[in-house]
Design a protein around this motif. Structure first.
Motif, short mmCIF file in Angstrom:
data_model
loop_
_atom_site.label_atom_id
_atom_site.label_comp_id
_atom_site.label_asym_id
_atom_site.label_seq_id
_atom_site.Cartn_x
_atom_site.Cartn_y
_atom_site.Cartn_z
N ALA A 114 0.84 -1.21 0.00
CA ALA A 114 0.00 0.00 0.00
C ALA A 114 0.87 1.25 0.00
O ALA A 114 0.59 2.22 -0.72
CB ALA A 114 -0.94 -0.02 1.20
N ALA A 115 1.92 1.24 0.79
CA ALA A 115 2.84 2.39 0.84
C ALA A 115 3.53 2.59 -0.50
O ALA A 115 3.66 3.72 -0.98
CB ALA A 115 3.86 2.20 1.96
N VAL A 116 3.96 1.50 -1.14
CA VAL A 116 4.61 1.60 -2.45
C VAL A 116 3.63 2.20 -3.46
O VAL A 116 3.98 3.09 -4.23
CB VAL A 116 5.12 0.22 -2.92
CG1 VAL A 116 5.52 0.26 -4.39
CG2 VAL A 116 6.29 -0.24 -2.06
N ARG A 117 2.38 1.72 -3.44
CA ARG A 117 1.38 2.25 -4.38
C ARG A 117 1.14 3.75 -4.15
O ARG A 117 1.05 4.52 -5.10
CB ARG A 117 0.07 1.48 -4.23
CG ARG A 117 0.13 0.11 -4.83
CD ARG A 117 -1.25 -0.57 -4.80
NE ARG A 117 -1.09 -1.97 -5.16
CZ ARG A 117 -1.12 -2.98 -4.29
NH1 ARG A 117 -1.35 -2.77 -3.00
NH2 ARG A 117 -0.94 -4.21 -4.69
N ARG A 118 1.05 4.16 -2.89
CA ARG A 118 0.85 5.58 -2.58
C ARG A 118 2.00 6.42 -3.12
O ARG A 118 1.79 7.46 -3.76
CB ARG A 118 0.73 5.80 -1.07
CG ARG A 118 -0.64 5.60 -0.50
CD ARG A 118 -0.76 6.14 0.92
NE ARG A 118 0.31 5.72 1.82
CZ ARG A 118 0.30 4.58 2.52
NH1 ARG A 118 -0.68 3.73 2.42
NH2 ARG A 118 1.33 4.29 3.32
N HIS A 119 3.21 5.99 -2.88
CA HIS A 119 4.38 6.73 -3.33
C HIS A 119 4.50 6.72 -4.84
O HIS A 119 4.90 7.71 -5.45
CB HIS A 119 5.66 6.21 -2.66
CG HIS A 119 5.76 6.62 -1.22
ND1 HIS A 119 6.18 7.86 -0.82
CD2 HIS A 119 5.46 5.95 -0.09
CE1 HIS A 119 6.15 7.94 0.49
NE2 HIS A 119 5.72 6.78 0.96
N TRP A 120 4.15 5.61 -5.45
CA TRP A 120 4.20 5.51 -6.92
C TRP A 120 3.26 6.55 -7.53
O TRP A 120 3.61 7.26 -8.44
CB TRP A 120 3.82 4.09 -7.35
CG TRP A 120 4.02 3.87 -8.82
CD1 TRP A 120 3.12 4.15 -9.81
CD2 TRP A 120 5.17 3.33 -9.46
NE1 TRP A 120 3.65 3.82 -11.03
CE2 TRP A 120 4.91 3.31 -10.83
CE3 TRP A 120 6.39 2.87 -8.99
CZ2 TRP A 120 5.82 2.83 -11.77
CZ3 TRP A 120 7.30 2.39 -9.91
CH2 TRP A 120 7.02 2.38 -11.28
N ARG A 121 2.02 6.61 -7.00
CA ARG A 121 1.04 7.56 -7.51
C ARG A 121 1.48 8.99 -7.24
O ARG A 121 1.31 9.88 -8.08
CB ARG A 121 -0.33 7.30 -6.88
CG ARG A 121 -1.04 6.10 -7.47
CD ARG A 121 -2.49 6.01 -7.03
NE ARG A 121 -2.63 5.81 -5.58
CZ ARG A 121 -2.72 4.63 -5.00
NH1 ARG A 121 -2.70 3.51 -5.71
NH2 ARG A 121 -2.85 4.52 -3.70
N LYS A 122 2.04 9.23 -6.07
CA LYS A 122 2.49 10.58 -5.72
C LYS A 122 3.58 11.06 -6.68
O LYS A 122 3.61 12.23 -7.05
CB LYS A 122 3.01 10.57 -4.28
CG LYS A 122 3.37 11.95 -3.75
CD LYS A 122 3.60 11.93 -2.26
CE LYS A 122 5.03 11.55 -1.94
NZ LYS A 122 5.34 11.68 -0.51
N LEU A 123 4.45 10.17 -7.10
CA LEU A 123 5.57 10.56 -7.97
C LEU A 123 5.24 10.47 -9.46
O LEU A 123 6.05 10.90 -10.29
CB LEU A 123 6.79 9.70 -7.66
CG LEU A 123 7.35 9.87 -6.25
CD1 LEU A 123 8.48 8.88 -6.01
CD2 LEU A 123 7.80 11.29 -6.00
N SER A 124 4.11 9.91 -9.77
CA SER A 124 3.74 9.75 -11.20
C SER A 124 3.09 11.00 -11.74
O SER A 124 2.59 11.83 -11.13
CB SER A 124 2.77 8.59 -11.37
OG SER A 124 3.41 7.38 -11.05
#
Length: 86
Positions: free
Chosen positions: A76-86
Motif C-alpha cells: 500500500a505504501a509503495v502504491r501511494r508513493h508511486w502515484r504521488k511521484l507519477s
C-alpha cells in the motif's frame, strides 16, 4: 573537503567518507584539474537496473519486517508513493 565540512559543520573525515562513498556509487566523479562533480547518469543495462532494484527492495523488506510492517502495508505504501511521484 575542508569547505564542504565547514559549510555542513561536520568533521572533515566524515566529509571525505561521504564523498568517497558517493564516488564509489557513481554519483560523483573526480575530474583531474576540475575537482569532484556530479557524474553523468549512466543508463546501465536492464540487468543492472534490475539488480539495483532488487538490492533496494531487499533493504526495504528487511527494514519493514524489523519494524513489524506487514506485506499489505508495504505494498500500500509503495502504491501511494508511486502515484504521488507519477
Amino acid at each position: 573537503m575542508r569547505v564542504l565540512s565547514q559549510e555542513l559543520r561536520i568533521n572533515p573525515n566524515t566529509a571525505h567518507k561521504i564523498v568517497a562513498a558517493l564516488t564509489a556509487d557513481g554519483i560523483l566523479a573526480v575530474q583531474p584539474g576540475i575537482g569532484t562533480i556530479i557524474a553523468a547518469p549512466g543508463g546501465g543495462s536492464a540487468g543492472d537496473r534490475t539488480a539495483l532494484l532488487n538490492d533496494e527492495l531487499e533493504r526495504l523488506i528487511v527494514e519493514a519486517r524489523r519494524l513489524g510492517v506487514n506485506e499489505d502495508q508495504v505494498l500500500a505504501a509503495v502504491r501511494r508513493h508511486w502515484r504521488k511521484l507519477s
